[in-house]
Design a protein around this motif. Structure first.
Motif, PDB file in Angstrom:
ATOM      1  N   PHE A  12      29.967  90.458 106.279  1.00 55.91           N
ATOM      2  CA  PHE A  12      28.862  89.885 107.268  1.00 55.91           C
ATOM      3  C   PHE A  12      29.100  88.449 107.117  1.00 55.91           C
ATOM      4  O   PHE A  12      29.034  87.681 108.102  1.00 55.91           O
ATOM      5  N   LEU A  13      29.453  87.719 105.957  1.00 58.38           N
ATOM      6  CA  LEU A  13      29.928  86.623 105.710  1.00 58.38           C
ATOM      7  C   LEU A  13      31.124  85.968 106.324  1.00 58.38           C
ATOM      8  O   LEU A  13      31.061  84.955 107.021  1.00 58.38           O
ATOM      9  N   ALA A  14      32.075  86.788 106.424  1.00 57.95           N
ATOM     10  CA  ALA A  14      33.235  86.427 106.949  1.00 57.95           C
ATOM     11  C   ALA A  14      33.792  85.205 106.287  1.00 57.95           C
ATOM     12  O   ALA A  14      34.087  84.961 105.173  1.00 57.95           O
ATOM     13  N   ASP A  15      34.199  84.305 107.090  1.00 53.11           N
ATOM     14  CA  ASP A  15      34.607  82.860 106.667  1.00 53.11           C
ATOM     15  C   ASP A  15      33.681  81.747 106.767  1.00 53.11           C
ATOM     16  O   ASP A  15      33.872  80.503 106.394  1.00 53.11           O
ATOM     17  N   GLU A  16      32.278  82.251 106.846  1.00 57.80           N
ATOM     18  CA  GLU A  16      31.292  81.332 107.376  1.00 57.80           C
ATOM     19  C   GLU A  16      30.687  80.849 105.667  1.00 57.80           C
ATOM     20  O   GLU A  16      30.717  81.517 104.763  1.00 57.80           O
ATOM     21  N   ARG A  17      30.084  79.781 105.644  1.00 59.30           N
ATOM     22  CA  ARG A  17      29.355  79.066 104.362  1.00 59.30           C
ATOM     23  C   ARG A  17      28.278  80.064 103.899  1.00 59.30           C
ATOM     24  O   ARG A  17      27.454  80.163 104.505  1.00 59.30           O
ATOM     25  N   GLY A  18      28.450  80.787 102.744  1.00 60.85           N
ATOM     26  CA  GLY A  18      27.170  81.421 102.474  1.00 60.85           C
ATOM     27  C   GLY A  18      27.382  82.048 100.818  1.00 60.85           C
ATOM     28  O   GLY A  18      28.251  81.574 100.130  1.00 60.85           O
ATOM     29  N   ALA A  19      26.546  83.082 100.570  1.00 61.91           N
ATOM     30  CA  ALA A  19      26.590  83.580  98.966  1.00 61.91           C
ATOM     31  C   ALA A  19      26.014  85.046  99.204  1.00 61.91           C
ATOM     32  O   ALA A  19      25.231  85.323 100.039  1.00 61.91           O
ATOM     33  N   ILE A  20      26.283  85.974  98.100  1.00 61.10           N
ATOM     34  CA  ILE A  20      25.767  87.148  98.185  1.00 61.10           C
ATOM     35  C   ILE A  20      25.110  86.979  96.781  1.00 61.10           C
ATOM     36  O   ILE A  20      25.651  86.607  95.391  1.00 61.10           O
ATOM     37  N   LYS A  21      24.030  87.732  96.657  1.00 62.09           N
ATOM     38  CA  LYS A  21      23.306  88.013  95.330  1.00 62.09           C
ATOM     39  C   LYS A  21      22.887  89.503  95.194  1.00 62.09           C
ATOM     40  O   LYS A  21      22.459  89.972  96.247  1.00 62.09           O
ATOM     41  N   ARG A  22      22.705  89.905  93.952  1.00 58.32           N
ATOM     42  CA  ARG A  22      22.403  91.035  93.512  1.00 58.32           C
ATOM     43  C   ARG A  22      20.535  91.246  93.614  1.00 58.32           C
ATOM     44  O   ARG A  22      19.954  90.391  93.308  1.00 58.32           O
ATOM     45  N   THR A  23      19.957  92.283  94.373  1.00 59.67           N
ATOM     46  CA  THR A  23      18.605  92.568  94.196  1.00 59.67           C
ATOM     47  C   THR A  23      17.947  92.631  93.016  1.00 59.67           C
ATOM     48  O   THR A  23      16.981  92.222  92.881  1.00 59.67           O
ATOM     49  N   GLU A  24      18.714  93.287  92.197  1.00 62.88           N
ATOM     50  CA  GLU A  24      17.888  93.727  90.968  1.00 62.88           C
ATOM     51  C   GLU A  24      17.697  92.787  89.949  1.00 62.88           C
ATOM     52  O   GLU A  24      16.815  92.777  89.333  1.00 62.88           O
ATOM     53  N   ASP A  25      18.505  91.726  90.001  1.00 63.53           N
ATOM     54  CA  ASP A  25      18.336  90.345  88.952  1.00 63.53           C
ATOM     55  C   ASP A  25      18.289  89.010  89.833  1.00 63.53           C
ATOM     56  O   ASP A  25      18.266  88.060  89.053  1.00 63.53           O
ATOM     57  N   ASP A  26      18.515  88.887  91.334  1.00 60.29           N
ATOM     58  CA  ASP A  26      18.608  87.941  91.985  1.00 60.29           C
ATOM     59  C   ASP A  26      19.754  86.894  91.582  1.00 60.29           C
ATOM     60  O   ASP A  26      19.726  85.693  91.562  1.00 60.29           O
ATOM     61  N   ARG A  27      20.871  87.667  90.743  1.00 59.55           N
ATOM     62  CA  ARG A  27      21.657  86.799  90.584  1.00 59.55           C
ATOM     63  C   ARG A  27      22.922  86.716  91.435  1.00 59.55           C
ATOM     64  O   ARG A  27      23.324  87.863  91.959  1.00 59.55           O
TER      65      ARG A  27
END
Length: 361
Positions: free
Chosen positions: A74-89
């Motif tokens: 979904f992010l591909a080459d765009e500026r972004g980040a992914i976090k885990r739902t369980e601990d918001d890390r």
């Protein structure tokens, strides 16, 4: 003879029974109208991952995904980040950010991505500038050094979610460093005289001239002046009267007495720390991050600590053939004593600030 049939009488009516029926009828009616249009509710479990896309320093869009690979696509080459739902890390970044060294001992910084040749190390809680994130290895910067670290030792934050950052600030001719860090490493310190090219405030690393002064050269300050500095700043310090010892060590081992005193002041709080009182250890020798009090070297007296540590530093850190020699100056995490003497990335700046107040150079 006539027969009379005796009929049983009707039971007496109970007023309470009718009222009870009426109450339950009304209650049922109310519940029917309240609930008739509401289907049974089933809470959908949260997706394991949330992907955030950023624009102009803010979250532009975010979306939940069941798998990490879907979120990454979904992010591909765009500026972004992914976090885990369980601990918001945060577990993935596509651009710069902050990496906080997790608990569990010091973190080694290496020269290349193979993580084989160590450059230096930093303490747990240190905040690193994250230049390039990788699932296994990330490129970072801190206190003048640029290198590579194991990504699984870092708590990640994208720049867009990091509002509180360290910075240097100029006040007149003086430079202060406001340090944001965990595990007691934070706070603000006076570093020294501000370089002429430093603006009012900057988040870039700044190197003051005191950090590169040759510590093998003697200080112009006398033993009496060293003692006077101690007394003026800590009238109850047991270091008062040790000026002669510092100057003798300076002559015997070619090590700057003012630096050595500033080092002792920083590590032992003017000789008042527990390790200094119980073990006469003024310089934090072998006071490891894991068990500082237990592992710290014990000395016979304050003079014994000053002499033996002065000789050790002069031999192993300041001499060109020394085991830990990276330059005969305080330096930072790329050069000088701070490379291997302390895990605190800004240990050298804290000593430089004391020397600046002492006007030792």
């Amino acid at each position: 003879m006539s027969t009379r049939t005796i009929r049983p009488g009707r039971p007496a009516k109970r007023a309470g029974s009718l009222k009870g029926l009426l109450f339950f009828f009304l209650l049922g009616s109310v519940l029917f109208f309240l609930l008739k249009d509401d289907p049974p509710s089933v809470l959908k479990p949260a997706a394991p991952y949330i992907a955030e896309k950023y624009q102009k320093g803010q979250v532009a869009t975010e979306q939940e995904f069941d798998t990490f690979n879907e979120a990454k696509a979904f992010l591909a080459d765009e500026r972004g980040a992914i976090k885990r739902t369980e601990d918001d890390r945060y577990v993935y970044l596509t651009g710069p950010g902050i990496g906080i060294v997790d608990p569990g001992g010091t973190l080694n910084i290496y020269q290349d991505e193979s993580l084989k040749k160590r450059l230096t190390y930093v303490a747990s809680g240190s905040r690193l500038t994250l230049r390039d994130f990788g699932p296994d290895v990330s490129r970072i910067e801190i206190a003048g050094v640029s290198g590579f670290v194991a990504s699984d030792r870092l708590t990640l934050y994208p720049v867009e979610q990091s509002t509180n950052r360290s910075f240097y600030e100029r006040t007149g001719d003086t430079l202060r460093h406001y340090i944001v860090a965990n595990a007691g490493l934070g706070g603000w310190i006076t570093v020294g005289r501000a370089p002429k090219d430093v603006s009012k405030r900057t988040t870039d690393y700044v190197e003051v001239s005191t950090l590169t002064k040759n510590l093998r050269k003697p200080t112009p300050l006398s033993a009496k002046e060293l003692d006077a500095f101690i007394k003026n700043n800590a009238p109850d310090s047991p270091l008062i009267g040790t000026g002669k010892t510092f100057k003798k060590v300076e002559r015997d081992f070619d090590i700057n007495a003012a630096y050595l005193l500033a080092h002792a002041i920083h590590e032992s709080n003017y000789g008042r720390s527990t390790i200094a009182r119980e073990k006469f250890n003024l310089f934090g020798v072998n006071a490891t991050d894991i068990a500082p009090g237990q592992n710290a070297t014990a000395y016979k007296s304050l003079d014994d600590s000053i002499r033996k540590t002065g000789q050790f530093i002069a031999r192993d850190y300041l001499a060109p053939d020394g085991k830990y020699h990276r330059g005969p100056f305080l330096g930072n995490k790329a050069k000088g004593m701070n490379v291997f003497y302390a895990s605190d990335p800004y240990w050298s700046e804290k000593i430089a600030g004391i020397l600046y107040k002492m006007d030792a150079f």
